[in-house]
Design a protein around this motif. Structure first.
Motif, PDB file in Angstrom:
ATOM      1  N   VAL A  99       6.854  10.268   6.755  1.00  0.00           N
ATOM      2  CA  VAL A  99       5.990  11.449   6.789  1.00  0.00           C
ATOM      3  C   VAL A  99       5.756  12.243   5.791  1.00  0.00           C
ATOM      4  CG1 VAL A  99       6.083  11.717   9.283  1.00  0.00           C
ATOM      5  CG2 VAL A  99       7.474  13.073   7.690  1.00  0.00           C
ATOM      6  N   GLN A 141       0.259  17.705   5.856  1.00  0.00           N
ATOM      7  CA  GLN A 141       1.662  18.511   5.754  1.00  0.00           C
ATOM      8  C   GLN A 141       1.263  19.943   4.995  1.00  0.00           C
ATOM      9  OE1 GLN A 141       3.882  17.693   7.501  1.00  0.00           O
ATOM     10  NE2 GLN A 141       4.358  15.398   7.421  1.00  0.00           N
ATOM     11  N   SER A 179       0.805  -1.080  -0.012  1.00  0.00           N
ATOM     12  CA  SER A 179      -0.074   0.053   0.113  1.00  0.00           C
ATOM     13  C   SER A 179       0.820   1.343  -0.214  1.00  0.00           C
ATOM     14  CB  SER A 179      -0.929  -0.103   1.094  1.00  0.00           C
ATOM     15  OG  SER A 179      -1.808  -1.084   1.033  1.00  0.00           O
ATOM     16  N   LEU A 190       3.193   7.618   8.607  1.00  0.00           N
ATOM     17  CA  LEU A 190       2.206   6.944   7.726  1.00  0.00           C
ATOM     18  C   LEU A 190       2.750   5.727   7.075  1.00  0.00           C
ATOM     19  CD1 LEU A 190      -0.657   7.590   6.998  1.00  0.00           C
ATOM     20  CD2 LEU A 190      -0.039   9.065   5.174  1.00  0.00           C
ATOM     21  N   VAL A 193      -1.504  14.919  -0.398  1.00  0.00           N
ATOM     22  CA  VAL A 193      -0.516  14.568   0.649  1.00  0.00           C
ATOM     23  C   VAL A 193      -0.993  14.764   1.979  1.00  0.00           C
ATOM     24  CG1 VAL A 193       1.779  15.238   1.818  1.00  0.00           C
ATOM     25  CG2 VAL A 193       1.616  15.100  -0.584  1.00  0.00           C
ATOM     26  N   ILE A 221       2.348  12.811  11.853  1.00  0.00           N
ATOM     27  CA  ILE A 221       0.922  12.795  11.071  1.00  0.00           C
ATOM     28  C   ILE A 221       0.140  12.401  12.303  1.00  0.00           C
ATOM     29  CG2 ILE A 221      -0.652  12.172   9.561  1.00  0.00           C
ATOM     30  CD1 ILE A 221       1.984  12.124   7.569  1.00  0.00           C
TER      31      ILE A 221
END
Ligand code: ADP
Ligand code: MG
Ligand code: ZN
Length: 381
Positions: free
Chosen positions: A50, A22, A7, A216, A19, A180
């Motif tokens: 990230v 951010q 993924s 992430l 995104v 995140i």
């Protein structure tokens, strides 16, 4: 059978707007493109996973796009964009400084910089883990960084900003990437699950999101792992805790119920069950502290936004927090905190935690005694 693509790769954002988390960076970069005010050297700092490499590639693609959208995004359809998306553009060069950190590696790169792009406007050099360059390599690079040709753009990325020497820092426009937020990771996982037509329990995704600690990429790897494990069935909370070896939060509810009943026996038996499952005492105390913290924020409607649990679990926290007084929760936090700090130094760690649990179980009594004494002294006064 279709080849399985992890993924993290399949869902690498292809433009700035996809995104996650951010915005301060993507907005600034877009504005720079819009105003034609692009720096020639960037430093992207932040924890791993990230979006640093992702944003560097999007920037490289966007400034070479022949057909930018009205919103200053890459079109993803022109020849240049397609070359970028297929990883065969001649206008982007990536150097992983973790494995290519010698002077020769940098000299090769500097050599290439002399040739202008044959197509498109910019050549972009992405140097990942730039803090790993040897000091000689750094020096070989400085001059190029100081006076790069118009068409050259450097994007340096690092997880360790403090290791970058000041002469480099002062030549770069610096962007600090965020960890995140759990909520944003959760939303992103939800989106991917629906794209992949995977059924899930909300709690499972939230747990992955919180375990990822802001990265992430880590969240996506855990997600893949559990999807594989559940073999196409529903992604459940239970599969998730088993795979990630996380203690079911149900236990914390049970422990607190037992504590509020002032039952030392029940409490110690639950703790025994937890240890038998192979969890360690310190993690349990840390988890219990977090649980008390969550109960504490439920006490005040103003703070409830700080409760980072799934919607479905929220009610349960609110309900339990109503059972416990604020002074109980605060004293409990204190006891847990003390136990956490001294855990390592204790010779008998099991007893150490049990002692804390016994104190906790006698807290309700202690608090009501203290309240009585206070009333008493008021009456006398
Ligand atoms: N901010 C983000 N938004 C969306 N996906 C992300 C983000 N950060 C990381 N990812 C996912 O993780 C993968 C790796 O991210 P990457 O940009 O290489 O991280 P970094 O360079 O910061 O270590 C990406 O392919 C993407 O799937
Ligand atoms: Mg990277
Ligand atoms: Zn394009």
């Amino acid at each position: 059978m279709e080849n399985f693509v992890v993924s993290a790769r399949k869902y690498r954002p292809s433009d700035f707007k996809s995104v996650v988390g951010q915005q301060h960076i993507t907005t600034t970069l877009k504005n720079a493109i819009k105003n034609n005010h692009l720096a020639q050297a960037f430093l992207f700092c932040g924890p791993r996973g990230v979006g640093k490499t992702t944003c560097a590639r999007i920037l490289a693609k966007t400034i070479n796009c022949q057909n930018q959208t009205a919103d200053y995004e890459a079109c993803n359809t022109c020849d240049s964009c397609l070359a970028f998306n297929n990883n065969n553009s001649f206008n982007v060069h990536e150097l992983d400084a973790a494995s290519n950190n010698s002077v020769d590696d940098i000299r090769n790169l500097v050599e290439q910089v002399r040739y202008p792009p044959q197509q498109g406007q910019y050549k972009v050099y992405i140097i990942d883990e730039v803090h790993m360059l040897s000091s000689n390599a750094f020096n070989a690079f400085l001059k190029t960084l100081e006076e790069p040709p118009k068409y050259a753009i450097f994007i340096l990325a690092t997880t360790e900003k403090h290791k970058i020497i000041p002469t480099i820092l002062s030549r770069c426009q610096i962007f600090d990437f965020n960890r995140i937020q759990i909520k944003d990771i959760g939303e992103h996982l939800k989106y991917i699950a629906s794209e992949e037509k995977i059924e899930f329990e909300e709690e499972a995704l939230r747990l992955i999101a919180s375990k990822a600690d802001g990265a992430l990429r880590d969240a996506l790897s855990m997600f893949d792992l559990i999807v594989t494990y559940s073999a196409g069935n529903k992604l459940t909370y239970l599969d998730t805790i088993n795979n990630l070896h996380i203690l079911d939060y149900d236990y914390y509810f049970k422990v607190v119920d037992a504590l509020l009943e002032e039952s030392i026996a029940k409490t110690l038996l639950i703790f025994d069950e937890i240890l038998k499952k192979g969890f360690d005492g310190q993690n349990f105390v840390t988890g219990l502290s977090e649980h008390f913290r969550d109960l504490m924020v439920c006490k005040d409607p103003q703070m409830i936004s700080l409760l980072e649990v799934s919607e479905s679990a929220k009610e349960r926290y609110v309900a339990q927090s109503k059972q416990a007084s604020l002074s109980f929760i605060l004293s409990a936090l204190n006891i847990c905190n003390y136990s956490e700090i001294h855990y390592k130094a204790s010779k008998n760690q099991r007893l150490h935690v049990e002692l804390a649990l016994m104190k906790l179980a006698k807290l309700p009594q202690a608090i009501s005694l203290a309240a009585l004494a206070q009333e008493d002294s008021k009456k006398k006064a």
